[in-house]
Motif scaffolding. Structure first.
Motif, mmCIF file in Angstrom:
data_model
loop_
_atom_site.group_PDB
_atom_site.id
_atom_site.type_symbol
_atom_site.label_atom_id
_atom_site.label_comp_id
_atom_site.label_asym_id
_atom_site.label_seq_id
_atom_site.Cartn_x
_atom_site.Cartn_y
_atom_site.Cartn_z
ATOM 1 N N TYR A 2 1.923 10.353 -5.009
ATOM 2 C CA TYR A 2 1.288 11.376 -4.198
ATOM 3 C C TYR A 2 2.444 12.432 -4.862
ATOM 4 O O TYR A 2 3.874 11.955 -4.240
ATOM 5 N N GLU A 23 -5.917 14.611 2.284
ATOM 6 C CA GLU A 23 -7.155 13.968 2.662
ATOM 7 C C GLU A 23 -6.486 13.717 4.436
ATOM 8 O O GLU A 23 -7.037 13.568 5.250
ATOM 9 N N ILE A 24 -5.308 13.453 4.113
ATOM 10 C CA ILE A 24 -3.936 13.283 5.512
ATOM 11 C C ILE A 24 -4.687 14.939 6.108
ATOM 12 O O ILE A 24 -4.094 15.261 7.172
ATOM 13 N N VAL A 34 2.748 9.318 9.469
ATOM 14 C CA VAL A 34 2.427 8.401 7.885
ATOM 15 C C VAL A 34 3.300 7.271 7.964
ATOM 16 O O VAL A 34 4.450 7.625 8.472
ATOM 17 N N ARG A 44 7.743 -0.772 3.654
ATOM 18 C CA ARG A 44 6.931 0.138 4.316
ATOM 19 C C ARG A 44 8.242 0.639 5.633
ATOM 20 O O ARG A 44 8.029 -0.112 5.859
ATOM 21 N N ASP A 84 2.859 5.288 -2.158
ATOM 22 C CA ASP A 84 2.261 5.346 -1.126
ATOM 23 C C ASP A 84 2.546 5.770 0.042
ATOM 24 O O ASP A 84 3.243 6.295 0.683
ATOM 25 N N SER A 86 0.594 6.954 3.381
ATOM 26 C CA SER A 86 -1.280 6.237 4.441
ATOM 27 C C SER A 86 -1.338 7.311 5.958
ATOM 28 O O SER A 86 0.290 7.375 6.470
ATOM 29 N N GLY A 87 -2.190 7.623 6.096
ATOM 30 C CA GLY A 87 -2.005 8.515 7.039
ATOM 31 C C GLY A 87 -3.271 9.576 7.855
ATOM 32 O O GLY A 87 -4.368 8.752 6.768
ATOM 33 N N LEU A 89 -1.556 8.323 11.227
ATOM 34 C CA LEU A 89 -2.054 7.055 11.954
ATOM 35 C C LEU A 89 -1.461 7.587 13.719
ATOM 36 O O LEU A 89 -0.317 9.017 13.467
ATOM 37 N N ASP A 217 4.366 -1.540 9.949
ATOM 38 C CA ASP A 217 3.451 -2.048 9.517
ATOM 39 C C ASP A 217 2.345 -0.287 9.537
ATOM 40 O O ASP A 217 1.759 -0.024 8.320
ATOM 41 N N THR A 219 0.247 -0.794 11.408
ATOM 42 C CA THR A 219 -1.654 -0.520 12.203
ATOM 43 C C THR A 219 -1.454 -1.353 13.126
ATOM 44 O O THR A 219 -2.474 -2.191 13.553
#
Length: 272
Positions: A2, A23-24, A34, A44, A84, A86-87, A89, A217, A219
């Protein structure tokens, strides 16, 4: 990977970066976060979303440089990449019409509070915002928050700018003066949110806080973000990050947050 498309130093030890993540950005909402990993050997860690642009496909985060992971992130420059991301979240903030809303923020909580205040104002709420800082060198995005607020205040711990004091002092004074507030949203370091909660509790004003910073984490699998709310165990990542401040066990939270301070120091020394 990213790509970082923008990077700036906002204040003393506080960094803002804009990242390509279409996408986020497409589905992000106020209050969400995120999870990042800078490289293959990195941990993370969570970051609240401070802004996003659905058309350009970018998301923004604002963070204070404290430990190894944030130092690694701060060392990245424009055009560098994050391994990485992610999200989004977590559950979005409960954005709806309340009436009179008070938004209190400080440090890294200022970024996401601007987007939250904007969303609440769009629902027809009257927004009163208070921004706190240790001293004037920690202030940023004042104009952004002022633009989405009907009333805007700044309070500085050392009295070097505007009014001396903290967000908690403003809340106590504002409510004591008889001002009507239907709900409070507070975002910042855990101690700041705890103090805001203590200030509003005697007046019975519902106060929401965001416990994003205690995750690993993100999640619900690791259990690192366990927090006691209303006598029950909650996971900040999947049950929050927004919780009723008056129900949070702040002493238990403080103990958990201090569990790995020595290990964090060792990690930082190795990286340096």
């Amino acid at each position: 990977m990213y790509k970082i498309v923008e990077r700036e130093v906002l204040a003393s030890n506080i960094i803002h970066i804009k990242i390509e993540a279409p996408e986020i950005a497409k589905v992000a909402k106020p209050g969400q976060f995120v999870i990042l990993r800078t490289d293959e050997k990195g941990e993370r860690f969570p970051m609240s979303l401070a802004d996003w642009d659905r058309e350009k496909g970018t998301v923004d985060i604002v963070f204070i440089v404290l430990g190894t992971s944030t130092m690694k992130l701060a060392s990245l420059k424009k055009e560098d990449t994050i391994l990485d991301l992610s999200g989004p979240l977590g559950n979005p903030a409960d954005v709806k019409y309340y009436g009179n809303v008070l938004v209190a923020c400080g440090c890294f909580g200022i970024g996401p509070s601007v987007k939250l205040a904007q969303a609440l104002k769009e629902k027809g709420n009257r927004i009163t915002s208070v921004m706190e800082a240790r001293n004037s060198s920690y202030l940023f995005w004042e104009e952004r928050l002022r633009k989405v607020s009907d009333g805007f205040y700044v309070t500085v711990g050392d009295g070097s700018y505007r009014k001396r004091g903290w967000a908690e002092d403003f809340i106590a004074e504002y409510l004591s003066a008889g001002n009507k507030v239907d709900v409070i949203f507070a975002a910042g370091c855990p101690f700041m949110m705890k103090q805001c909660s203590k200030a509003s509790e005697p007046f019975g004003v519902k106060t929401n806080v965001f416990l994003t910073g205690i995750m690993v984490d993100g999640t619900g699998m690791c259990g690192a973000c366990r927090v006691t709310v209303g006598g029950k165990t909650k996971f900040a990542c999947v049950d929050g990050p927004m919780f009723d401040a008056h129900k949070v066990d702040w002493e238990n939270l403080a103990t958990r947050l201090s569990s790995y301070i020595s290990e964090e120091k060792v990690s930082l020394n190795f990286w340096e």
